[in-house]
Design an enzyme around this catalytic site. Structure first.
Site, PDB file in Angstrom:
ATOM      1  NE  ARG A  50      -6.395  25.844  -6.323  1.00  0.00           N
ATOM      2  CZ  ARG A  50      -5.379  26.533  -5.837  1.00  0.00           C
ATOM      3  NH1 ARG A  50      -4.227  25.946  -5.551  1.00  0.00           N
ATOM      4  NH2 ARG A  50      -5.471  27.838  -5.661  1.00  0.00           N
ATOM      5  CB  ALA A  52      -3.877  31.396 -12.756  1.00  0.00           C
ATOM      6  NE  ARG A  95     -11.819  26.763 -12.367  1.00  0.00           N
ATOM      7  CZ  ARG A  95     -11.256  27.104 -11.200  1.00  0.00           C
ATOM      8  NH1 ARG A  95     -10.106  26.580 -10.819  1.00  0.00           N
ATOM      9  NH2 ARG A  95     -11.851  27.982 -10.412  1.00  0.00           N
ATOM     10  CG  ASP A 242      -7.408  33.222 -10.955  1.00  0.00           C
ATOM     11  OD1 ASP A 242      -7.365  33.629  -9.788  1.00  0.00           O
ATOM     12  OD2 ASP A 242      -7.301  32.019 -11.263  1.00  0.00           O
ATOM     13  CG  ASN A 252      -6.493  36.228  -6.543  1.00  0.00           C
ATOM     14  OD1 ASN A 252      -6.032  35.296  -7.205  1.00  0.00           O
ATOM     15  ND2 ASN A 252      -6.340  36.295  -5.233  1.00  0.00           N
TER      16      ASN A 252
HETATM   17  O1  MRU Z   1     -10.385  28.601  -8.056  1.00  0.00           O
HETATM   18  P1  MRU Z   1      -8.899  28.462  -7.922  1.00  0.00           P
HETATM   19  O2  MRU Z   1      -8.462  27.717  -6.706  1.00  0.00           O
HETATM   20  O3  MRU Z   1      -8.255  27.948  -9.183  1.00  0.00           O
HETATM   21  O4  MRU Z   1      -8.414  29.972  -7.735  1.00  0.00           O
HETATM   22  C1  MRU Z   1      -7.067  30.229  -7.556  1.00  0.00           C
HETATM   23  C2  MRU Z   1      -6.755  31.631  -7.274  1.00  0.00           C
HETATM   24  O5  MRU Z   1      -7.603  32.498  -7.238  1.00  0.00           O
HETATM   25  C3  MRU Z   1      -5.295  31.960  -7.138  1.00  0.00           C
HETATM   26  O6  MRU Z   1      -5.091  33.005  -6.230  1.00  0.00           O
HETATM   27  C4  MRU Z   1      -4.760  32.382  -8.520  1.00  0.00           C
HETATM   28  O7  MRU Z   1      -5.057  31.421  -9.474  1.00  0.00           O
HETATM   29  C5  MRU Z   1      -3.307  32.623  -8.498  1.00  0.00           C
HETATM   30  S1  MRU Z   1      -2.397  31.130  -8.448  1.00  0.00           S
HETATM   31  C6  MRU Z   1      -0.753  31.446  -8.489  1.00  0.00           C
END
Ligand code: MRU
Length: 354
Positions: A50, A52, A95, A242, A252
């Site tokens: 997980r 981004a 996703r 994201d 985010n």
């Molecule tokens: O649901 P997730 O854990 O994939 O969400 C991740 C986030 O919201 C992070 O802050 C975002 O992807 C930035 S990662 C460098």
């Protein structure tokens, strides 16, 4: 100055994708080998991988895995290409919010469409492209980290939300990349990490990876941030993203918007750290960004045990949008973008340095 992190989240090795299984942290730090495209789709969907940038790389690996499977069928080249593009489009839907996934898969689709090679050559080219993306991601994160470190005050306490660290990228991290680069220059800085309900990326992942790298971290629950801001215990906020719209509005992890409002009220700088590949210029404002709705069980259960009365109503959006007015700067690999974001984002894409 960059910091040596011990974490490598996702890596192509021979014919498989090896990734840290993030659903097991903090109980275990183990890797899992993904060897088919469908396994990769599930790994992204169930958040074994997980964050981004990490899911972007996972998507690129997924395309290689599908290509390897299709190649074994000895299909005519045209049929191979049609089927592979179909499969690539499928993995793109694993996703919806983080645009890095679509960005990375689209780079692979572009390669498939433009290649003059036979099927065997295409598989090899896709593999090399995916490996290049991994290495670029780490290099980009280090640049983000170094630009960001310039705005970290001496001895600062940095609040972050969710996990935008090495675990959310190929390695090093975006928001935590800023922390790592700042720590390399000044080891008196420290991090406050929001717990980040419901999936607890802050408590499970951010505290884990910072501890692993020896960077001081204090965990707080999501509702505590304004309390500590009021007490002047937070000097700045740095979070990941994201998807960023063309006007700077930023998606985010759910709860980021609340932190940004609290930071504005207390006059605390609020930064986003993200690669340019997180900016979606096809979307003008944040309200057009698709927000993932996840299972209600993520809210009603913790560690397999219910935490509320049975049968109550629950809503579980995984992300929120922080309006650009609340953002002090967007730290990218080409420098720190400042308002007005419409102009600074356009300049960054046109190669005009900030
Ligand atoms: O649901 P997730 O854990 O994939 O969400 C991740 C986030 O919201 C992070 O802050 C975002 O992807 C930035 S990662 C460098």
């Amino acid at each position: 100055m960059s910091f040596k992190s011990k974490i490598r989240t996702i890596q192509w090795i021979d014919n498989i994708s090896r990734m840290v299984d993030q659903t097991k942290i903090p109980y275990e730090y183990v890797t899992i080998d993904i060897s088919t495209g469908d396994e990769m789709y599930n790994a992204i969907k169930t958040m074994i991988v997980r964050g981004a940038p990490a899911i972007g790389i996972a998507g690129a690996h997924g395309v290689v895995l599908y290509a390897q499977e299709l190649q074994k069928l000895n299909l005519p080249r045209n049929e191979f290409i049609t089927k592979l593009i179909e499969k690539s489009k499928y993995i793109r839907t694993s996703r919806p919010t983080a645009v890095n996934l679509m960005w990375a898969v689209d780079r692979q689709i572009e390669l498939i469409t433009n290649s003059c090679s036979d099927t065997c050559g295409i598989v090899e080219e896709l593999k090399q492209n995916a490996i290049k993306m991994e290495n670029n991601d780490i290099a980009i994160n280090k640049k983000i980290g170094d630009y960001g470190a310039e705005v970290v005050p001496e001895g600062a306490t940095i609040l972050t939300h969710c996990n935008a660290g090495a675990l959310a990228t190929a390695g090093y991290g975006t928001a935590l990349g800023v922390v790592r680069s700042a720590f390399a220059k000044d080891n008196t800085i420290q991090v406050f990490s929001d717990e980040t309900r419901p999936r607890q990326q802050g408590s499970r992942l951010t505290t884990f990876e910072l501890k692993m790298d020896g960077i001081p971290v204090t965990m707080i629950t999501d509702g505590m941030c304004s309390y500590f801001m009021k007490k002047s215990m937070i000097d700045m906020v740095v979070v990941g993203a994201d998807r960023i719209a063309a006007n700077g509005d930023t998606a985010n992890k759910i709860g980021t918007y609340t932190v940004a409002i609290a930071a504005k009220y207390h006059n605390i700088p609020f930064y986003i750290a993200a690669p340019l590949s997180t900016i979606d210029r096809t979307i003008n404002t944040g309200d057009k960004i698709p927000i993932e709705e996840r299972s209600c069980d993520e809210v009603t259960y913790i560690n397999g045990k219910p935490v509320c009365a049975e049968g109550i109503n629950v809503i579980n959006p995984a992300f929120d949008i922080t309006p650009h007015e609340l953002i002090t700067g967007i730290i990218t690999e080409t420098g720190i973008l400042k308002p007005d974001y419409k102009t600074s984002i356009k300049n960054a894409f046109d190669g005009i340095r900030v």
